[in-house]
Scaffold this motif. Sequence first.
Motif, PDB file in Angstrom:
ATOM      1  N   THR A 195      32.188  42.410  57.480  1.00  0.00           N
ATOM      2  CA  THR A 195      30.812  41.958  57.291  1.00  0.00           C
ATOM      3  C   THR A 195      29.968  43.063  56.668  1.00  0.00           C
ATOM      4  OG1 THR A 195      31.002  40.483  59.190  1.00  0.00           O
ATOM      5  CG2 THR A 195      28.780  41.044  58.468  1.00  0.00           C
ATOM      6  N   ALA A 196      30.104  44.271  57.217  1.00  0.00           N
ATOM      7  CA  ALA A 196      29.361  45.403  56.661  1.00  0.00           C
ATOM      8  C   ALA A 196      29.812  45.709  55.250  1.00  0.00           C
ATOM      9  CB  ALA A 196      29.541  46.627  57.556  1.00  0.00           C
ATOM     10  N   TRP A 197      31.138  45.621  55.039  1.00  0.00           N
ATOM     11  CA  TRP A 197      31.691  45.920  53.716  1.00  0.00           C
ATOM     12  C   TRP A 197      31.181  44.923  52.677  1.00  0.00           C
ATOM     13  CZ3 TRP A 197      35.029  43.582  50.185  1.00  0.00           C
ATOM     14  CH2 TRP A 197      35.605  44.444  49.240  1.00  0.00           C
ATOM     15  N   ASN A 198      31.145  43.639  53.015  1.00  0.00           N
ATOM     16  CA  ASN A 198      30.657  42.631  52.084  1.00  0.00           C
ATOM     17  C   ASN A 198      29.170  42.783  51.815  1.00  0.00           C
ATOM     18  OD1 ASN A 198      32.847  40.936  51.265  1.00  0.00           O
ATOM     19  ND2 ASN A 198      33.016  40.222  53.370  1.00  0.00           N
ATOM     20  N   ARG A 199      28.416  43.204  52.855  1.00  0.00           N
ATOM     21  CA  ARG A 199      26.966  43.340  52.691  1.00  0.00           C
ATOM     22  C   ARG A 199      26.616  44.520  51.798  1.00  0.00           C
ATOM     23  NH1 ARG A 199      25.855  43.412  57.683  1.00  0.00           N
ATOM     24  NH2 ARG A 199      25.678  45.671  57.967  1.00  0.00           N
ATOM     25  N   ASN A 200      27.456  45.539  51.819  1.00  0.00           N
ATOM     26  CA  ASN A 200      27.149  46.753  51.069  1.00  0.00           C
ATOM     27  C   ASN A 200      28.093  46.903  49.867  1.00  0.00           C
ATOM     28  OD1 ASN A 200      25.078  47.599  52.922  1.00  0.00           O
ATOM     29  ND2 ASN A 200      26.698  48.074  54.370  1.00  0.00           N
ATOM     30  N   SER A 201      29.226  47.526  50.110  1.00  0.00           N
ATOM     31  CA  SER A 201      30.137  47.807  49.010  1.00  0.00           C
ATOM     32  C   SER A 201      30.669  46.538  48.347  1.00  0.00           C
ATOM     33  CB  SER A 201      31.317  48.647  49.523  1.00  0.00           C
ATOM     34  OG  SER A 201      30.848  49.847  50.083  1.00  0.00           O
ATOM     35  N   GLY A 202      30.835  45.450  49.115  1.00  0.00           N
ATOM     36  CA  GLY A 202      31.402  44.233  48.560  1.00  0.00           C
ATOM     37  C   GLY A 202      30.574  43.676  47.422  1.00  0.00           C
ATOM     38  N   ALA A 203      29.263  43.558  47.624  1.00  0.00           N
ATOM     39  CA  ALA A 203      28.382  43.016  46.592  1.00  0.00           C
ATOM     40  C   ALA A 203      28.383  43.905  45.359  1.00  0.00           C
ATOM     41  CB  ALA A 203      26.970  42.856  47.148  1.00  0.00           C
ATOM     42  N   SER A 204      28.346  45.208  45.583  1.00  0.00           N
ATOM     43  CA  SER A 204      28.362  46.143  44.458  1.00  0.00           C
ATOM     44  C   SER A 204      29.666  46.042  43.686  1.00  0.00           C
ATOM     45  CB  SER A 204      28.156  47.568  44.977  1.00  0.00           C
ATOM     46  OG  SER A 204      28.282  48.504  43.933  1.00  0.00           O
ATOM     47  N   ALA A 205      30.778  45.929  44.426  1.00  0.00           N
ATOM     48  CA  ALA A 205      32.077  45.833  43.768  1.00  0.00           C
ATOM     49  C   ALA A 205      32.191  44.551  42.954  1.00  0.00           C
ATOM     50  CB  ALA A 205      33.194  45.909  44.806  1.00  0.00           C
ATOM     51  N   MET A 206      31.628  43.444  43.455  1.00  0.00           N
ATOM     52  CA  MET A 206      31.675  42.189  42.706  1.00  0.00           C
ATOM     53  C   MET A 206      30.849  42.274  41.427  1.00  0.00           C
ATOM     54  SD  MET A 206      33.792  39.902  43.661  1.00  0.00           S
ATOM     55  CE  MET A 206      33.179  38.638  42.545  1.00  0.00           C
ATOM     56  N   ALA A 207      29.738  43.006  41.481  1.00  0.00           N
ATOM     57  CA  ALA A 207      28.948  43.202  40.265  1.00  0.00           C
ATOM     58  C   ALA A 207      29.751  43.996  39.237  1.00  0.00           C
ATOM     59  CB  ALA A 207      27.645  43.920  40.593  1.00  0.00           C
ATOM     60  N   TYR A 225      32.939  44.035  39.113  1.00  0.00           N
ATOM     61  CA  TYR A 225      34.020  43.135  38.681  1.00  0.00           C
ATOM     62  C   TYR A 225      33.518  42.165  37.609  1.00  0.00           C
ATOM     63  CZ  TYR A 225      38.015  39.997  38.865  1.00  0.00           C
ATOM     64  OH  TYR A 225      39.117  39.241  38.522  1.00  0.00           O
ATOM     65  N   ASP A 226      32.307  41.659  37.772  1.00  0.00           N
ATOM     66  CA  ASP A 226      31.743  40.756  36.767  1.00  0.00           C
ATOM     67  C   ASP A 226      31.621  41.443  35.412  1.00  0.00           C
ATOM     68  OD1 ASP A 226      31.571  38.731  38.630  1.00  0.00           O
ATOM     69  OD2 ASP A 226      29.455  39.094  39.096  1.00  0.00           O
ATOM     70  N   ASN A 227      31.226  42.710  35.416  1.00  0.00           N
ATOM     71  CA  ASN A 227      31.132  43.460  34.162  1.00  0.00           C
ATOM     72  C   ASN A 227      32.517  43.677  33.557  1.00  0.00           C
ATOM     73  OD1 ASN A 227      28.327  43.695  34.332  1.00  0.00           O
ATOM     74  ND2 ASN A 227      28.442  45.592  35.524  1.00  0.00           N
ATOM     75  N   MET A 271      40.717  45.102  39.981  1.00  0.00           N
ATOM     76  CA  MET A 271      40.451  45.880  38.768  1.00  0.00           C
ATOM     77  C   MET A 271      41.466  47.000  38.599  1.00  0.00           C
ATOM     78  SD  MET A 271      36.267  46.105  38.487  1.00  0.00           S
ATOM     79  CE  MET A 271      35.959  46.602  40.188  1.00  0.00           C
ATOM     80  N   THR A 272      41.902  47.604  39.713  1.00  0.00           N
ATOM     81  CA  THR A 272      42.863  48.702  39.627  1.00  0.00           C
ATOM     82  C   THR A 272      44.204  48.231  39.107  1.00  0.00           C
ATOM     83  OG1 THR A 272      41.790  49.910  41.425  1.00  0.00           O
ATOM     84  CG2 THR A 272      44.081  50.465  40.958  1.00  0.00           C
ATOM     85  N   SER A 273      44.684  47.094  39.623  1.00  0.00           N
ATOM     86  CA  SER A 273      45.992  46.582  39.203  1.00  0.00           C
ATOM     87  C   SER A 273      45.900  45.802  37.901  1.00  0.00           C
ATOM     88  CB  SER A 273      46.581  45.682  40.297  1.00  0.00           C
ATOM     89  OG  SER A 273      45.810  44.505  40.445  1.00  0.00           O
ATOM     90  N   GLY A 274      44.778  45.102  37.699  1.00  0.00           N
ATOM     91  CA  GLY A 274      44.620  44.269  36.509  1.00  0.00           C
ATOM     92  C   GLY A 274      45.479  43.022  36.528  1.00  0.00           C
ATOM     93  N   ASP A 275      46.053  42.692  37.663  1.00  0.00           N
ATOM     94  CA  ASP A 275      46.932  41.531  37.741  1.00  0.00           C
ATOM     95  C   ASP A 275      46.845  40.924  39.130  1.00  0.00           C
ATOM     96  OD1 ASP A 275      48.368  43.220  39.403  1.00  0.00           O
ATOM     97  OD2 ASP A 275      50.010  43.558  37.998  1.00  0.00           O
ATOM     98  N   GLY A 276      47.677  39.937  39.407  1.00  0.00           N
ATOM     99  CA  GLY A 276      47.763  39.359  40.733  1.00  0.00           C
ATOM    100  C   GLY A 276      46.712  38.300  41.015  1.00  0.00           C
ATOM    101  N   LEU A 277      46.788  37.754  42.225  1.00  0.00           N
ATOM    102  CA  LEU A 277      45.944  36.650  42.655  1.00  0.00           C
ATOM    103  C   LEU A 277      44.741  37.209  43.414  1.00  0.00           C
ATOM    104  CD1 LEU A 277      48.905  34.422  43.875  1.00  0.00           C
ATOM    105  CD2 LEU A 277      47.596  34.129  41.762  1.00  0.00           C
TER     106      LEU A 277
END
Length: 368
Positions: A26-38, A40-42, A234-240
């Motif tokens: 929950t904490a990860w999604n609220r903080n780092s998770g949202a940033s990581a998804m941004a 990822y979108d880029n 993003m690190t692997s560039g592959d997978g599900l």
Amino acid sequence: MKNLSRRQCLLGSGGVIVVAGVIGATAWNRNSGASAMADYDNYVATLRTALGPEAGLSNLIRYATLAANGHNTQPWRFQVRGNDVRLLPDFGRRTPIVDPDDHHLFVSLGCAAENLFVAARAAGRSCEVASEPDGSLRFQLGTGAVSRDPVFDVIAKRQSTRALYDGRPVPGRDLDALARAGTRPGVRLFLLTDRQQMDKVRELAIAGNNVQLADPAFVAELKSWLRFNPSAAMTSGDGLFAASTGNPVLPDWIGRRAFDLFFTARTENDKLARELESSAALAVFVGDAADPANWIEVGRACQRFLLTATWLGLKCAFINQPVEVARLRPELAALIGEPHKRPDLVVRFGYGPAMPYAPRRPVDTVLV
């Protein structure tokens, strides 16, 4: 302790981990998770940047790699010599449990080949395609008039959408366009819109799911290709990627633990049944022969179908359990009136939401 039920043991030995994981997630999604998804979108936006009118070979190959492929393994390599491009299988990316004869691998090559063919002609290049004895394809590119197929504009938008659709029927004219798109020499397409037939395919898919999920080797292979968060994808560039399949993004250690606890035949069968019930129709592809050359042709037909569906505003996803479990293939073949053939692919389609895109490897990593 020996007298505790399995559920009590799980709560006793792993419950603390799971509870801590939920809190941490929950904490990860609220903080780092949202940033990581941004981020990822880029990352995705860069991968799917539209081609210019005079795209170079590197960008044509980038468009080729946006093709559909099994487990998002991207089992291809490209060799460039002058104006010739060879598309080669990458056997280091095999999935030998789910795909022991490399059927999906060669279908994936065909999907990439169709993308490359469409993109090259849209960039003003003539394009001749020839099969090589080693299972590769050779593209001879020259200078030609721009031939912009309407599906070219949706290559970067196509995705395998593993979500519920809304059940609306597809108009007859669009079904006709899909039927034309998915048929080529040596490949036939069967469109199933009758609910009784679709229900029979659902039964086969669930039967196949039960077989596969009872095999620890299958589950381990699948798990090895899962990417539970944007950073891992993003690190692997592959997978599900979890978000691409409608699942929450989680830190790796929590995602793997949750997978072990909650990924069961029952939950997956329920999900599969809902997905099929929400779909407008099914597409079944059948090649003339069961060999790599024909599987590549099936891939080209399938990719053309997927691009046409995207152009028509439809979403698609593979339901391949009935073709992956060998003993179920005859039942599917009989259902579509091809009792002596091996069905190659099953695709569900309909109107549904867009999902986060799957990752792709950089072009320089797929060049020989």
